[in-house]
Design a protein around this motif. Sequence first.
Motif, PDB file in Angstrom:
ATOM      1  N   GLN A   1       0.810  -1.212   0.000  1.00 48.97           N
ATOM      2  CA  GLN A   1       0.000   0.000   0.000  1.00 48.97           C
ATOM      3  C   GLN A   1       0.845   1.264   0.000  1.00 48.97           C
ATOM      4  OE1 GLN A   1      -2.811  -0.347   3.282  1.00 48.97           O
ATOM      5  NE2 GLN A   1      -4.351  -1.159   1.871  1.00 48.97           N
TER       6      GLN A   1
ATOM      7  N   ASP B   1       3.538   5.904  -8.323  1.00 45.24           N
ATOM      8  CA  ASP B   1       2.300   5.124  -8.346  1.00 45.24           C
ATOM      9  C   ASP B   1       1.913   4.748  -6.921  1.00 45.24           C
ATOM     10  OD1 ASP B   1       2.024   5.024 -11.196  1.00 45.24           O
ATOM     11  OD2 ASP B   1       3.649   3.561 -11.228  1.00 45.24           O
TER      12      ASP B   1
ATOM     13  N   PRO C   1      -0.985   2.640  -4.801  1.00 47.15           N
ATOM     14  CA  PRO C   1      -2.123   1.714  -4.901  1.00 47.15           C
ATOM     15  C   PRO C   1      -3.335   2.244  -4.142  1.00 47.15           C
ATOM     16  CG  PRO C   1      -0.105   0.594  -4.223  1.00 47.15           C
ATOM     17  CD  PRO C   1       0.150   2.055  -4.091  1.00 47.15           C
ATOM     18  N   ALA C   2      -4.478   1.666  -4.440  1.00 45.92           N
ATOM     19  CA  ALA C   2      -5.706   2.026  -3.730  1.00 45.92           C
ATOM     20  C   ALA C   2      -5.568   1.668  -2.254  1.00 45.92           C
ATOM     21  CB  ALA C   2      -6.896   1.315  -4.351  1.00 45.92           C
TER      22      ALA C   2
ATOM     23  N   ALA D   1      -6.618   4.303  -6.416  1.00 44.51           N
ATOM     24  CA  ALA D   1      -5.212   4.374  -6.816  1.00 44.51           C
ATOM     25  C   ALA D   1      -4.954   5.655  -7.594  1.00 44.51           C
ATOM     26  CB  ALA D   1      -4.848   3.153  -7.656  1.00 44.51           C
TER      27      ALA D   1
ATOM     28  N   THR E   1      -6.208   9.886 -11.360  1.00 47.02           N
ATOM     29  CA  THR E   1      -6.848   9.175 -10.261  1.00 47.02           C
ATOM     30  C   THR E   1      -8.343   9.085 -10.515  1.00 47.02           C
ATOM     31  OG1 THR E   1      -7.246   9.137  -7.877  1.00 47.02           O
ATOM     32  CG2 THR E   1      -7.051  11.296  -8.899  1.00 47.02           C
TER      33      THR E   1
END
Length: 270
Positions: A145, A183, A185-186, A193, A236
Amino acid sequence: LEHTDNVDGVSDAPGQIRRAEDILTVNPSLLFQHKGATTTVEGRFGLLVEQRLRGTDSNRILPDGLVRWRTALPEQGVGLDASLQAQQVKPSISSVGQASGSTSNAATETRAHVGPFLERRVSERETVIARINGDAQRTDPRDDQQRTTRTRAGSAQLAWLSRPAPFGYSLEANARNERTDNDTPAQSASVPASSEQGQTRQAVVRATLLYNWYQELEVGLIAGTERDRRRVTLDTAGTRLESERNFDGPFGGFLATWRPTPRTTLSGRY
């Protein structure tokens, strides 16, 4: 040994609680170096041990390593610089503003550099310099994460230097292109994300006029022009945001170097 009254780096906003901490850091390292006729290899391998004496966070033991290579042929005035570094760092803060300080959640940061160069004396006073640099950096967290980063950059320099006797000058051109990808992540169903890309293109042309006064004081005037283009794109949840910053224009300044004794040098520029 470091003392801080705001170990979490919180702001002065209402509801933010500052915590004090005493941090003991020990960094044992093994250093090595080998020098040959044209090649030098040096580096280190070590551990960064960080202990929180007041227990505001977990203690950390982070390894790191660095290897640097330099080859130069003085007769031809050419050479190559290269280096590779890897270390454990604190993970980048995620989009929800959370980051763990434990060793298991540390991120691996890797940097690589390669740079061929030419430094050749044309005459007793004139020297030509040419460099090309390639750099890459990446951060790989252990926690899925946390944010990952990738940076690639290339730069070039071309310069002609004339040693002041008593007047001298330098002509220099620099260019740099850089791209960064971040980057994240969600984090949850409500925090999607995101992907962020940054691009930088810079070009600078500079001329410097130098004057040497009694071998102790060297002063100079700087004039040049710069071109700087930067763009950031954020994607996003199906939404794209873009921002740009462009700067084109001349600049100027001055510099001074004073050597009152053979072992003392004072220098500055504006």
